[in-house]
Design a protein around this motif. Structure first.
Motif, PDB file in Angstrom:
ATOM      1  N   GLN A  63      -4.289 -57.322  -5.062  1.00  0.00           N
ATOM      2  CA  GLN A  63      -5.686 -56.004  -5.757  1.00  0.00           C
ATOM      3  C   GLN A  63      -5.473 -54.953  -4.077  1.00  0.00           C
ATOM      4  O   GLN A  63      -6.066 -53.783  -4.933  1.00  0.00           O
ATOM      5  N   LYS A  64      -6.128 -56.089  -3.331  1.00  0.00           N
ATOM      6  CA  LYS A  64      -6.582 -54.794  -1.954  1.00  0.00           C
ATOM      7  C   LYS A  64      -5.575 -54.042  -1.542  1.00  0.00           C
ATOM      8  O   LYS A  64      -5.663 -52.696  -1.296  1.00  0.00           O
ATOM      9  N   TRP A  65      -4.171 -54.078  -1.202  1.00  0.00           N
ATOM     10  CA  TRP A  65      -3.131 -53.259  -1.300  1.00  0.00           C
ATOM     11  C   TRP A  65      -2.852 -52.309  -1.951  1.00  0.00           C
ATOM     12  O   TRP A  65      -3.055 -50.896  -1.715  1.00  0.00           O
ATOM     13  N   LEU A  66      -2.937 -52.013  -3.288  1.00  0.00           N
ATOM     14  CA  LEU A  66      -3.376 -51.113  -4.504  1.00  0.00           C
ATOM     15  C   LEU A  66      -4.102 -50.514  -4.427  1.00  0.00           C
ATOM     16  O   LEU A  66      -3.914 -49.525  -4.794  1.00  0.00           O
ATOM     17  N   GLU A  67      -5.467 -51.044  -3.754  1.00  0.00           N
ATOM     18  CA  GLU A  67      -6.687 -49.851  -4.002  1.00  0.00           C
ATOM     19  C   GLU A  67      -6.655 -49.719  -2.742  1.00  0.00           C
ATOM     20  O   GLU A  67      -6.948 -48.466  -2.778  1.00  0.00           O
ATOM     21  N   ALA A  68      -5.547 -49.652  -1.646  1.00  0.00           N
ATOM     22  CA  ALA A  68      -6.182 -48.796  -0.777  1.00  0.00           C
ATOM     23  C   ALA A  68      -4.649 -47.934  -0.735  1.00  0.00           C
ATOM     24  O   ALA A  68      -4.645 -46.853  -0.698  1.00  0.00           O
ATOM     25  N   LEU A  69      -3.661 -48.452  -1.498  1.00  0.00           N
ATOM     26  CA  LEU A  69      -2.439 -47.069  -2.014  1.00  0.00           C
ATOM     27  C   LEU A  69      -3.052 -46.039  -3.065  1.00  0.00           C
ATOM     28  O   LEU A  69      -2.564 -44.688  -2.648  1.00  0.00           O
ATOM     29  N   PHE A  70      -3.958 -46.765  -3.730  1.00  0.00           N
ATOM     30  CA  PHE A  70      -4.712 -45.609  -4.385  1.00  0.00           C
ATOM     31  C   PHE A  70      -5.559 -45.109  -3.801  1.00  0.00           C
ATOM     32  O   PHE A  70      -5.251 -43.198  -3.820  1.00  0.00           O
ATOM     33  N   VAL A  71      -6.640 -45.325  -2.915  1.00  0.00           N
ATOM     34  CA  VAL A  71      -7.258 -44.935  -1.822  1.00  0.00           C
ATOM     35  C   VAL A  71      -6.285 -43.665  -1.222  1.00  0.00           C
ATOM     36  O   VAL A  71      -7.197 -42.041  -1.080  1.00  0.00           O
ATOM     37  N   ASN A  72      -5.190 -43.539  -0.588  1.00  0.00           N
ATOM     38  CA  ASN A  72      -4.709 -43.011   0.175  1.00  0.00           C
ATOM     39  C   ASN A  72      -3.972 -41.760  -0.589  1.00  0.00           C
ATOM     40  O   ASN A  72      -3.917 -40.839  -0.057  1.00  0.00           O
ATOM     41  N   LEU A  73      -3.260 -42.106  -1.759  1.00  0.00           N
ATOM     42  CA  LEU A  73      -2.871 -41.204  -2.480  1.00  0.00           C
ATOM     43  C   LEU A  73      -4.201 -40.119  -3.048  1.00  0.00           C
ATOM     44  O   LEU A  73      -3.899 -38.823  -3.252  1.00  0.00           O
ATOM     45  N   SER A  74      -4.934 -40.386  -3.667  1.00  0.00           N
ATOM     46  CA  SER A  74      -6.373 -39.924  -3.713  1.00  0.00           C
ATOM     47  C   SER A  74      -6.683 -38.460  -2.495  1.00  0.00           C
ATOM     48  O   SER A  74      -7.497 -37.808  -3.079  1.00  0.00           O
ATOM     49  N   GLU A  75      -6.585 -39.300  -1.467  1.00  0.00           N
ATOM     50  CA  GLU A  75      -6.857 -38.418  -0.006  1.00  0.00           C
ATOM     51  C   GLU A  75      -5.155 -38.212  -0.113  1.00  0.00           C
ATOM     52  O   GLU A  75      -5.717 -36.529   0.615  1.00  0.00           O
ATOM     53  N   THR A  76      -4.558 -37.940   0.348  1.00  0.00           N
ATOM     54  CA  THR A  76      -3.444 -36.923   0.299  1.00  0.00           C
ATOM     55  C   THR A  76      -3.191 -35.568  -0.667  1.00  0.00           C
ATOM     56  O   THR A  76      -3.264 -34.874  -0.686  1.00  0.00           O
ATOM     57  N   ILE A  77      -3.665 -36.310  -2.341  1.00  0.00           N
ATOM     58  CA  ILE A  77      -3.816 -34.806  -3.228  1.00  0.00           C
ATOM     59  C   ILE A  77      -4.952 -34.554  -2.376  1.00  0.00           C
ATOM     60  O   ILE A  77      -4.240 -32.906  -2.976  1.00  0.00           O
ATOM     61  N   ALA A  78      -6.679 -34.773  -2.151  1.00  0.00           N
ATOM     62  CA  ALA A  78      -6.772 -33.549  -1.527  1.00  0.00           C
ATOM     63  C   ALA A  78      -7.140 -33.227  -0.876  1.00  0.00           C
ATOM     64  O   ALA A  78      -7.176 -31.780  -0.597  1.00  0.00           O
ATOM     65  N   GLU A  79      -5.872 -33.374   0.414  1.00  0.00           N
ATOM     66  CA  GLU A  79      -5.185 -32.364   1.794  1.00  0.00           C
ATOM     67  C   GLU A  79      -5.043 -31.527   1.128  1.00  0.00           C
ATOM     68  O   GLU A  79      -4.307 -30.541   1.816  1.00  0.00           O
ATOM     69  N   GLN A  80      -3.293 -31.359  -0.062  1.00  0.00           N
ATOM     70  CA  GLN A  80      -2.787 -31.013  -0.848  1.00  0.00           C
ATOM     71  C   GLN A  80      -3.984 -29.815  -1.125  1.00  0.00           C
ATOM     72  O   GLN A  80      -3.749 -28.614  -1.000  1.00  0.00           O
ATOM     73  N   ASN A  81      -5.226 -30.242  -2.543  1.00  0.00           N
ATOM     74  CA  ASN A  81      -5.897 -28.923  -2.602  1.00  0.00           C
ATOM     75  C   ASN A  81      -6.572 -28.207  -1.477  1.00  0.00           C
ATOM     76  O   ASN A  81      -6.176 -26.879  -1.941  1.00  0.00           O
ATOM     77  N   GLU A  82      -6.731 -28.864  -0.111  1.00  0.00           N
ATOM     78  CA  GLU A  82      -7.299 -27.894   0.575  1.00  0.00           C
ATOM     79  C   GLU A  82      -6.136 -27.417   1.206  1.00  0.00           C
ATOM     80  O   GLU A  82      -6.704 -25.912   1.553  1.00  0.00           O
ATOM     81  N   GLU A  83      -4.760 -26.992   1.262  1.00  0.00           N
ATOM     82  CA  GLU A  83      -4.538 -25.787   1.648  1.00  0.00           C
ATOM     83  C   GLU A  83      -3.573 -25.229   0.941  1.00  0.00           C
ATOM     84  O   GLU A  83      -4.520 -24.092   0.809  1.00  0.00           O
TER      85      GLU A  83
END
Length: 117
Positions: free
Chosen positions: A97-117
């Protein structure tokens, strides 16, 4: 008085437009997240079919080697039972569960960074 009314109108229009922009950004992020989820789900389903057919092939091969009509299936089922128990205990310890939460947080951060570019 009319200047104040115009200022209030412009300010309310600005706030409304900012709210619309925020709503559209949220919708875009949710759409991207859903697209990633659908892609992952598609890969998972295809992987499941691959796993089933490879398991059946391995079971049949073990049956042939061991000259038994059932032993290969029991060996492969035993392997999956061990894997199931390992996953069960990992879930109970919240490691997955902790690994999946970290994965989803990283995925959402990556999406946010792509939106900023």
């Amino acid at each position: 008085m009319s200047v104040i009314n115009k200022l209030v109108d412009k300010l309310s229009e600005y706030i409304r437009l900012k709210g619309e922009k925020l709503k559209l950004e949220i919708i875009a992020q949710v759409a991207k997240l859903l697209a990633h989820f659908v892609a992952f789900l598609t890969i998972a389903i295809i992987g499941l079919f691959l796993l089933v057919f490879l398991s059946m092939a391995l079971s049949a091969y073990l049956n042939m080697i061991l000259d038994s009509p059932h032993l290969g299936y029991l060996i492969v089922a035993g392997f999956y039972l061990v894997m199931l128990l390992i996953i069960f205990f990992l879930l109970r310890s919240n490691n997955i569960q902790k690994w999946l939460e970290a994965l989803f947080v990283n995925l959402s951060e990556t999406i946010a960074e792509q939106n900023e570019e």
